[in-house]
Design an enzyme around this catalytic site. Structure first.
Site, short mmCIF file in Angstrom:
data_model
loop_
_atom_site.label_atom_id
_atom_site.label_comp_id
_atom_site.label_asym_id
_atom_site.label_seq_id
_atom_site.Cartn_x
_atom_site.Cartn_y
_atom_site.Cartn_z
N TYR A 92 -1.70 5.84 -5.12
CA TYR A 92 -2.76 6.83 -5.28
C TYR A 92 -2.18 8.02 -6.04
CZ TYR A 92 -5.89 4.62 -1.85
OH TYR A 92 -6.72 3.75 -1.18
N LYS A 133 -6.64 -0.51 -10.39
CA LYS A 133 -7.43 -1.22 -9.37
C LYS A 133 -8.70 -0.42 -9.08
CE LYS A 133 -7.13 -3.01 -4.63
NZ LYS A 133 -8.20 -2.18 -4.01
N HIS A 168 -13.25 -1.98 -3.70
CA HIS A 168 -12.51 -1.47 -2.55
C HIS A 168 -12.95 -2.16 -1.26
CE1 HIS A 168 -9.67 2.03 -2.16
NE2 HIS A 168 -9.80 1.71 -0.89
N SER A 196 0.82 -1.21 0.00
CA SER A 196 0.00 0.00 0.00
C SER A 196 0.85 1.26 0.00
CB SER A 196 -0.91 0.02 1.24
OG SER A 196 -1.59 1.25 1.36
N THR A 244 -4.84 2.87 -7.77
CA THR A 244 -6.22 2.77 -7.30
C THR A 244 -7.02 3.93 -7.87
OG1 THR A 244 -5.65 1.60 -5.27
CG2 THR A 244 -7.72 2.83 -5.27
#
Length: 383
Positions: free
Chosen positions: A143, A247, A271, A115, A169
């Site tokens: 992100y 994603k 999510h 992440s 994402t």
């Protein structure tokens, strides 16, 4: 929060057992953060129920000698079709956090997607596992930052550290309405933070009073002024040498647009039900996305995977592999790295059993034929 013991409880035989033990160890605020979803949590519930509601229809007396679990296709090579999904702040449940998870994934040949909001530096994770010969892929979840130069900083760090793909994402320009977290008063403790984001501006994750001046009347207090668009995908493709996955793709038209832009693969994901409540389960969304991009383009799926039979069903509906999120956090909270490795092994063993009992020697042999035709018709309609 009770500390993880580093020992696997003797009554753990499935991922559900790890969940039960984790919920007993974690305090109410951490449970709300981990288990909760957006609003009423309907999509969280739907994800798991959808896999459970797909009956299998096995064939018998099929040749199973020389079988294996490998996934071998352009752009995606895995020892088995199980990867660990990106989850933020893993030091919330264990002091070793992402380091323990990375070691466990490497030991079990599972791909790991780290992440952006990891609670340890990305470089430490990469250094720990890149030398492991039998590990799975190591990818970095990204992100889009409020400023492109900040996004590029993260990309360049990931490239330099040795990560092998980027996973952008795209379904969370703002956070979902996390009612459970608010009720529980969840706050990050002082010693847990997104260390890779120091000094960077992340759209949709900051407070509304941090929005750009003059934009307070816009959507979400102006936080969407820097939300990513398709032009950012083209820009990112032009500024990285790494494969780029998206994603959070759930609509067939978005899947086709991503494909047209040359994205390397996509992950069908809602999510984990944490952003927009009442979305359909990913099991219901997957077939239409697969149909939209054709049989050769890499497609993964996450959301509600708890059993090896779920992995098999995901492949039958068109996925090349699955990602699991909450289950590896449950195992981390209970028994650290050993727990995560054991949880992956449990899921892989169940998948191998499901392969054999449906008459499939390899993942490549899994098709819609392993599913009950009546239920498959409903799933293909997105029902």
């Amino acid at each position: 929060m009770s500390p993880a013991t580093g020992r696997i409880p003797p009554d753990v035989a499935s991922l559900a057992d790890y969940e039960r033990h984790a919920l007993q160890r974690l305090d109410a605020a951490r449970v709300a953060w981990l288990q909760g979803g957006a609003a009423d949590g309907l999509t969280v519930q739907a994800n798991q129920r959808a896999w459970q509601g797909l009956p299998l229809q096995p064939r018998v007396l099929r040749p199973l000698a020389h079988g294996h679990t490998r996934i071998e296709r352009p752009g995606l090579r895995l020892p088995h079709p199980i990867m660990l999904a990106p989850v933020a702040y893993l030091r919330l449940v264990h002091p070793d956090g992402e380091l323990a998870t990375a070691m466990a994934a490497a030991a079990q040949g599972a791909g790991l997607v780290l992440s952006t909001q990891a609670s340890v530096p990305m470089e430490r994770v990469a250094e720990l596992v890149l030398g492991e010969a039998e590990r799975g892929p190591l990818w970095f979840q990204l992100y889009a930052m409020a400023q492109r130069e900040h996004t590029l900083q993260l990309v360049q760090r990931a490239e330099a550290a040795g990560f092998e793909a980027l996973v952008l994402t795209v379904d969370a320009p703002v956070q979902g309405a996390r009612d459970a977290e608010r009720r529980a008063g969840f706050r990050l403790p002082a010693d847990v933070r997104a260390v890779n984001l120091q000094g960077l501006a992340l759209p949709g994750m900051a407070a509304a009073d941090a929005a750009a001046p003059g934009l307070a009347a816009g959507l979400c207090g102006g936080l969407l002024a820097h939300a990513p668009t398709w032009s950012d995908i083209a820009w990112l493709k032009a500024h990285t040498r790494l494969p780029l996955w998206l994603k959070g793709i759930t609509h067939p038209l978005d899947a086709q647009q991503a494909q047209a832009l040359g994205v390397d693969g996509l992950i069908v994901s809602n999510h984990g039900g944490r952003v927009l409540d009442t979305m359909p389960a990913t099991a219901a969304l997957l077939p239409a996305v697969r149909q939209a991009v054709g049989p050769e383009w890499p497609v993964l799926v996450d959301g509600g995977i708890r059993r090896g039979t779920d992995v098999l069903k995901a492949l039958a509906l068109g996925a090349d592999a699955v990602l699991v999120g909450r289950p590896h956090v449950h195992a981390l909270a209970v028994a650290g790295a050993l727990g995560v490795a054991h949880a992956i092994r449990l899921l892989r063993d169940e998948f191998e059993i499901a392969l054999a009992l449906t008459g499939c020697a390899t993942p490549a042999e899994v098709s819609s034929a392993v599913l009950s035709s009546a239920v498959l018709t409903s799933a293909e309609r997105g029902g």
